[in-house]
Design a protein around this motif. Structure first.
Motif, PDB file in Angstrom:
ATOM      1  N   GLY A   1     132.087  81.775  90.607  1.00  0.00           N
ATOM      2  CA  GLY A   1     130.975  81.456  91.495  1.00  0.00           C
ATOM      3  C   GLY A   1     131.382  80.977  92.870  1.00  0.00           C
ATOM      4  O   GLY A   1     130.513  80.760  93.726  1.00  0.00           O
ATOM      5  N   LYS A   2     132.676  80.816  93.128  1.00  0.00           N
ATOM      6  CA  LYS A   2     133.104  80.218  94.394  1.00  0.00           C
ATOM      7  C   LYS A   2     133.127  81.199  95.552  1.00  0.00           C
ATOM      8  O   LYS A   2     133.225  80.795  96.719  1.00  0.00           O
ATOM      9  N   ALA A   3     133.037  82.485  95.276  1.00  0.00           N
ATOM     10  CA  ALA A   3     132.883  83.533  96.287  1.00  0.00           C
ATOM     11  C   ALA A   3     133.931  83.443  97.391  1.00  0.00           C
ATOM     12  O   ALA A   3     135.066  83.028  97.153  1.00  0.00           O
ATOM     13  N   ALA A   4     133.526  83.827  98.590  1.00  0.00           N
ATOM     14  CA  ALA A   4     134.400  83.773  99.774  1.00  0.00           C
ATOM     15  C   ALA A   4     133.645  82.991 100.837  1.00  0.00           C
ATOM     16  O   ALA A   4     132.871  83.563 101.607  1.00  0.00           O
ATOM     17  N   PRO A   5     133.827  81.672 100.877  1.00  0.00           N
ATOM     18  CA  PRO A   5     133.065  80.822 101.799  1.00  0.00           C
ATOM     19  C   PRO A   5     133.099  81.327 103.232  1.00  0.00           C
ATOM     20  O   PRO A   5     134.124  81.816 103.704  1.00  0.00           O
ATOM     21  N   THR A   6     131.981  81.211 103.899  1.00  0.00           N
ATOM     22  CA  THR A   6     131.654  81.709 105.246  1.00  0.00           C
ATOM     23  C   THR A   6     131.371  83.201 105.254  1.00  0.00           C
ATOM     24  O   THR A   6     130.941  83.742 106.266  1.00  0.00           O
ATOM     25  N   TYR A   7     131.595  83.868 104.116  1.00  0.00           N
ATOM     26  CA  TYR A   7     131.195  85.264 103.974  1.00  0.00           C
ATOM     27  C   TYR A   7     130.099  85.359 102.905  1.00  0.00           C
ATOM     28  O   TYR A   7     128.942  85.617 103.213  1.00  0.00           O
ATOM     29  N   PHE A   8     130.480  85.149 101.659  1.00  0.00           N
ATOM     30  CA  PHE A   8     129.497  85.099 100.579  1.00  0.00           C
ATOM     31  C   PHE A   8     129.403  83.656 100.104  1.00  0.00           C
ATOM     32  O   PHE A   8     130.427  83.028  99.826  1.00  0.00           O
ATOM     33  N   PRO A   9     128.197  83.114 100.014  1.00  0.00           N
ATOM     34  CA  PRO A   9     128.069  81.682  99.728  1.00  0.00           C
ATOM     35  C   PRO A   9     128.466  81.326  98.305  1.00  0.00           C
ATOM     36  O   PRO A   9     128.142  82.043  97.368  1.00  0.00           O
ATOM     37  N   PRO A  10     129.200  80.220  98.136  1.00  0.00           N
ATOM     38  CA  PRO A  10     129.531  79.760  96.785  1.00  0.00           C
ATOM     39  C   PRO A  10     128.295  79.246  96.063  1.00  0.00           C
ATOM     40  O   PRO A  10     127.372  78.713  96.685  1.00  0.00           O
ATOM     41  N   LEU A  11     128.267  79.415  94.771  1.00  0.00           N
ATOM     42  CA  LEU A  11     127.112  79.011  93.963  1.00  0.00           C
ATOM     43  C   LEU A  11     127.264  77.626  93.341  1.00  0.00           C
ATOM     44  O   LEU A  11     126.262  76.934  93.184  1.00  0.00           O
ATOM     45  N   PRO A  12     128.455  77.179  92.972  1.00  0.00           N
ATOM     46  CA  PRO A  12     128.581  75.832  92.423  1.00  0.00           C
ATOM     47  C   PRO A  12     128.211  74.768  93.456  1.00  0.00           C
ATOM     48  O   PRO A  12     128.674  74.793  94.594  1.00  0.00           O
TER      49      PRO A  12
END
Length: 405
Positions: free
Chosen positions: A305-316
């Motif tokens: 869920g941590k994605a790629a911050p500043t690109y795809f938002p993290p969910l946690p």
């Protein structure tokens, strides 16, 4: 900043002398703070000419023409007329303005701010355009009834000032952040004692803007809030949907000092939300939701869920993800969304819609899984929650909620 002499206003109320450049510049910035273009610009229309449909729980209102056109805009308004609209919610002809024009917040603007805004709007290009008639059912189409709404929901500020802090003045005044982020009563007024605790408007949830660590800004730094408002995204969240126009027309154009002050003030705002018991989702629902997440979501948001911050938002830890009301989470999955483009982040990023692919139970399962994984905790989402929202939004394009004006 000196106000214009009363004698000047009386001598030429319809064609006042040219405003001082500093006053106009100040008014232009205040128009940015107030997000005026966000509601008074319609797609394909000329700037400030109005006509944007504002979907309220009571019907559709159309924003007004605020250019200095004499026939369809504010061309015949005086500075006093403008002040009465801002401060009291009253038009030039004495009729009540509907509170979709956020005079319950604008009443906190000072007379100097009102005069600066008036001076600025005297300089914009006049546009001859008359917005469509409002679409309100009887008896809500009777403006006089706003008198009774005001008695219950509006308190005129007797002595507007820029205290207690400049940030508080912006948020509670021209910024009218509570128009979306404060919960409403059945009449559409702010619920007393629940400032910035999150609100639902036009089938979107605007999350809490306070010290709540899970559902607000308590885990953010003031710098992170400022970065989000300036760039439309940061390491914690992306701005889209209802917030996109706010960033596009307003916060991305505000000064860094104002944004940083707003961030510090908001994240220190106490939360009065009652503690809620930890949910215990059905393990079968969580397993089904996890399977859907792995297939449909993990490519962008990652398995953890941590994605790629500043690109795809993290969910946690995300406020929208953990809000009690799941409206925005469901709507993102149903209809998709797109991150706002700003000067600092000019490439918009999109999330596809899944309404065509996932049924109500599947969307409920994956939403419940996201809201209760990786340390998140939020009430379960039911198939009936999804079905109710699907009927309203699944076949509609993504657009801003519009009870702010």
């Amino acid at each position: 900043m000196p106000a214009k002499p009363d004698a000047q206003r009386a001598a030429a109320p319809l064609a006042p002398p040219a405003a001082e450049p500093a006053l106009v510049a100040y008014g232009r910035y205040l128009a940015v703070v107030g997000d005026c273009e966000g509601c008074h610009n319609r797609p394909g229309g000329q700037a400030n000419a109005g006509g944007l449909p504002l979907n309220t729980p009571f019907g559709v209102l159309y924003s007004t023409n605020i250019t200095p056109d004499r026939e369809t805009g504010l061309g015949t308004w005086t500075a006093d007329d403008f002040w009465n609209a801002m401060h009291k919610g009253v038009r030039k002809d004495g009729a009540k303005l509907y509170p979709a024009f956020p005079y319950p917040y604008f009443t906190h603007a000072t007379r100097a701010e009102s005069d600066a805004l008036y001076a600025y709007y005297r300089t914009v290009a006049p546009v001859s355009y008359r917005p469509p008639a409002n679409k309100l059912p009887f008896p809500l189409n009777i403006r006089f009834l706003v008198t009774f709404w005001n008695m219950l929901n509006f308190k005129e500020d007797p002595a507007p000032a820029t205290g207690p802090t400049p940030a508080a003045h912006i948020v509670r005044g021209l910024g009218h952040c509570g128009g979306c982020h404060s919960p409403k009563n059945f009449l559409g007024g702010d619920k007393a004692g629940h400032e910035m605790e999150g609100g639902t408007l036009d089938n979107w949830l605007a999350p809490a803007l306070n010290a709540d660590v899970r559902r607000g800004l308590g885990a953010w730094s003031a710098a992170e809030v400022a970065e989000y408002l300036k760039n439309g995204r940061n390491a914690r969240a992306n701005s889209s949907a209802s917030m996109a126009d706010v960033v596009r027309y307003s916060t991305s154009r505000m000064t860094d000092a104002d944004l940083l002050a707003i961030g510090a003030w908001l994240k220190a705002l106490p939360s009065h939300a009652a503690a809620r018991p930890t949910p215990h989702p059905d393990p079968r629902v969580m397993a089904a939701g996890q399977a859907i997440y792995v297939d449909e979501c993990s490519a962008c948001h990652a398995m953890d869920g941590k994605a790629a911050p500043t690109y795809f938002p993290p969910l946690p830890g995300a406020a929208v993800t953990q809000s009690v009301d799941p409206t925005t989470v469901i709507r993102f999955i149903l209809a998709g969304t797109q991150t706002v483009a700003t000067d600092a982040r000019p490439t918009p990023l999109s999330m596809p819609a899944y309404a065509w692919k996932l049924n109500d139970a599947e969307i409920a399962a994956v939403a419940t899984y996201i809201r209760n994984s990786w340390g998140n905790s939020a009430p379960v989402v039911t198939a009936s929650d999804v079905a109710k929202l699907r009927r309203k939004v699944a076949a509609k394009p993504i657009r801003k909620p519009s009870a702010r004006i």
